[in-house]
Write a protein that holds these residues in place. Structure first.
Motif, PDB file in Angstrom:
ATOM      1  N   LEU A 278      32.047  40.209  33.174  1.00 12.94           N
ATOM      2  CA  LEU A 278      32.479  40.003  34.175  1.00 12.94           C
ATOM      3  C   LEU A 278      32.567  40.564  35.176  1.00 12.94           C
ATOM      4  O   LEU A 278      33.922  40.458  36.554  1.00 12.94           O
ATOM      5  N   ALA A 279      31.395  39.828  35.681  1.00 11.42           N
ATOM      6  CA  ALA A 279      30.763  39.629  37.557  1.00 11.42           C
ATOM      7  C   ALA A 279      32.472  38.503  37.516  1.00 11.42           C
ATOM      8  O   ALA A 279      32.242  38.359  39.093  1.00 11.42           O
ATOM      9  N   GLY A 280      32.358  37.322  37.031  1.00  8.33           N
ATOM     10  CA  GLY A 280      33.266  36.233  37.132  1.00  8.33           C
ATOM     11  C   GLY A 280      34.834  36.146  37.291  1.00  8.33           C
ATOM     12  O   GLY A 280      35.435  35.576  37.531  1.00  8.33           O
ATOM     13  N   LEU A 281      35.073  37.579  37.039  1.00  5.90           N
ATOM     14  CA  LEU A 281      36.573  38.175  36.724  1.00  5.90           C
ATOM     15  C   LEU A 281      36.915  38.940  37.523  1.00  5.90           C
ATOM     16  O   LEU A 281      36.098  39.278  37.945  1.00  5.90           O
ATOM     17  N   HIS A 282      38.451  38.663  38.300  1.00  6.64           N
ATOM     18  CA  HIS A 282      39.228  39.341  39.600  1.00  6.64           C
ATOM     19  C   HIS A 282      39.272  40.572  38.668  1.00  6.64           C
ATOM     20  O   HIS A 282      40.771  41.135  38.975  1.00  6.64           O
ATOM     21  N   LEU A 283      38.635  41.588  37.861  1.00  5.69           N
ATOM     22  CA  LEU A 283      39.640  42.430  37.477  1.00  5.69           C
ATOM     23  C   LEU A 283      39.428  43.232  38.609  1.00  5.69           C
ATOM     24  O   LEU A 283      41.014  44.762  38.542  1.00  5.69           O
ATOM     25  N   ARG A 284      39.142  43.822  39.444  1.00 11.14           N
ATOM     26  CA  ARG A 284      39.298  44.514  40.063  1.00 11.14           C
ATOM     27  C   ARG A 284      40.496  44.497  41.407  1.00 11.14           C
ATOM     28  O   ARG A 284      41.053  45.740  41.303  1.00 11.14           O
ATOM     29  N   PHE A 285      40.211  43.697  41.469  1.00 13.76           N
ATOM     30  CA  PHE A 285      41.760  42.740  42.152  1.00 13.76           C
ATOM     31  C   PHE A 285      43.064  43.084  41.168  1.00 13.76           C
ATOM     32  O   PHE A 285      43.241  44.260  41.358  1.00 13.76           O
ATOM     33  N   LEU A 286      42.809  42.785  40.142  1.00 14.19           N
ATOM     34  CA  LEU A 286      44.414  42.694  39.175  1.00 14.19           C
ATOM     35  C   LEU A 286      44.548  43.952  38.471  1.00 14.19           C
ATOM     36  O   LEU A 286      45.329  43.966  38.171  1.00 14.19           O
ATOM     37  N   LEU A 287      43.665  45.507  38.469  1.00 11.97           N
ATOM     38  CA  LEU A 287      43.644  46.451  38.210  1.00 11.97           C
ATOM     39  C   LEU A 287      44.221  46.876  39.498  1.00 11.97           C
ATOM     40  O   LEU A 287      45.175  47.622  38.727  1.00 11.97           O
ATOM     41  N   ALA A 288      43.572  46.884  40.536  1.00 11.05           N
ATOM     42  CA  ALA A 288      44.720  47.928  41.603  1.00 11.05           C
ATOM     43  C   ALA A 288      46.435  47.125  41.459  1.00 11.05           C
ATOM     44  O   ALA A 288      47.278  47.803  42.169  1.00 11.05           O
ATOM     45  N   LEU A 289      46.039  46.384  41.560  1.00  8.80           N
ATOM     46  CA  LEU A 289      47.537  45.754  41.901  1.00  8.80           C
ATOM     47  C   LEU A 289      48.452  45.388  40.806  1.00  8.80           C
ATOM     48  O   LEU A 289      49.271  45.755  40.706  1.00  8.80           O
ATOM     49  N   GLY A 290      48.352  45.771  39.537  1.00  8.51           N
ATOM     50  CA  GLY A 290      48.347  45.729  38.543  1.00  8.51           C
ATOM     51  C   GLY A 290      49.389  47.682  37.807  1.00  8.51           C
ATOM     52  O   GLY A 290      50.478  47.565  37.769  1.00  8.51           O
ATOM     53  N   LEU A 291      47.907  47.754  38.517  1.00 13.05           N
ATOM     54  CA  LEU A 291      48.559  49.433  38.476  1.00 13.05           C
ATOM     55  C   LEU A 291      50.019  49.687  39.653  1.00 13.05           C
ATOM     56  O   LEU A 291      50.716  50.902  39.217  1.00 13.05           O
ATOM     57  N   GLY A 292      49.888  49.415  40.078  1.00 13.57           N
ATOM     58  CA  GLY A 292      50.643  48.676  41.594  1.00 13.57           C
ATOM     59  C   GLY A 292      52.897  48.687  41.246  1.00 13.57           C
ATOM     60  O   GLY A 292      53.217  49.123  41.341  1.00 13.57           O
TER      61      GLY A 292
END
Length: 330
Positions: free
Chosen positions: A87-101
């Motif tokens: 989880l720490a190595g993945l850019h999930l926070r970036f992709l989650l915010a961008l994906g929601l938009g």
């Protein structure tokens, strides 16, 4: 003195989430969602690319890195049970915010864009034309050696000009073809200048996929969407790594190619067209061939030129704002 096992403490889920790359505040997340919304709006229009918007808003390199964070080493950590490290190595926070938009924009603007392009094609394409012209200037600014990049610039222009002029074909709805179309379309969606929606139209799958999205639980539609999504996923993971590598090692040549793609794609977004051939697909009329024509000197010309100017200024203002955000963050 603490031992090595004592100094390396297990990472909790909250720590892992906060350690993953992404927006550092709710404000940053909101800004990223707005950029995603702009990408999603662009992606629903055949001829306009969400990758162009990502570049203008200054998140293109981040987007490629985020997608590339899903690699074999990540899979290895996951299989070894190192879930928090994964989880720490993945850019999930970036992709989650961008994906929601992106998702919000696609759901909310798809019908609006379809209506505007159907009822008011010239003013709508004029706005897009202004957006793309300014985008060419923004992306072309990244070319540091114009003489060395000229061959790739020419190649990109020829490829895009030819691609947007292709006549749509009819392809079977077999899983293999649908999977391949997903791979091709998603690659175009992250390339500035090439539209994934338009390539789907050329491949004869635009009406099929959009129809399945409107009625996902009809017979066979859910399986088709899953196969298409699998093709998108594989294409995105593979192509993003290639593109990221090209930008890292051959940035000038890559930027010249991308700028050329956008120049060639102007053939599609030119507002004034003459329809040469159409075909009725699933009850809807689709244009097979059209020719760009010069505008007539009518009252609507001033509106079209005004909207093109608005689009041009909007991109330059967005680019200036994005650079201001980067400066303040550094």
């Amino acid at each position: 003195m603490p031992s090595e096992s004592e100094s390396v403490r297990p990472m909790g889920w909250r720590q892992a989430w906060q350690a993953s790359p992404g927006p550092q505040s709710w404000r940053d997340a909101g800004v990223l969602m707005l950029k995603g919304a702009a990408m999603g709006t662009a992606d629903v229009v055949p001829g306009v690319s969400g990758g162009t918007v990502a570049f203008i808003t200054g998140i293109y390199d981040q987007l490629l890195c985020a997608i590339s964070s899903f690699d074999l080493s990540t899979l290895g950590r996951l299989l070894r049970g190192k879930f928090t490290e994964t989880l720490a190595g993945l850019h999930l926070r970036f992709l989650l915010a961008l994906g929601l938009g992106i998702a919000t924009a696609i759901i909310s603007t798809a019908r609006l864009m379809h209506a505007l392009l159907t009822l008011h094609p010239v003013p709508t394409w004029s706005l897009f034309c202004g957006l793309i012209v300014a985008s060419i200037l923004v992306v072309g600014r990244e070319i540091t050696d114009w003489l060395g990049g000229l061959p790739m610039l020419t190649l990109g222009t020829v490829i895009a000009y030819g691609a947007v002029g292709l006549i749509p074909v009819q392809t079977p709805d077999t899983p293999g073809i649908v999977f391949l179309c997903g791979m091709v379309a998603i690659c175009a969606m992250i390339l500035p200048g090439l539209s994934g929606a338009f390539l789907l139209l050329i491949l004869g799958k635009y009406a099929t996929i959009t129809g399945a999205l409107r009625n996902p639980f009809d017979e066979g539609n859910l399986l088709m969407l899953l196969v298409f999504a699998a093709g998108c996923g594989l294409g995105l993971l593979g192509f993003s790594r290639i593109l990221n590598l090209c930008l890292a090692r051959f940035r000038n040549l890559t930027m010249a190619l991308l700028t050329g793609l956008m120049i060639g794609a102007m053939r599609k977004v030119w507002p004034w067209k003459e329809v040469l051939e159409t075909e009725l697909i699933r009850g809807k009329e689709y244009v097979l061939r059209e020719a760009n024509v010069l505008p007539e000197m009518k009252g609507g010309l001033l509106l079209a030129l005004g909207l093109a100017t608005v689009g041009f200024v909007l991109v330059l203002a967005l680019d200036r704002w994005s650079h201001g955000e980067e400066t303040s963050a550094s």
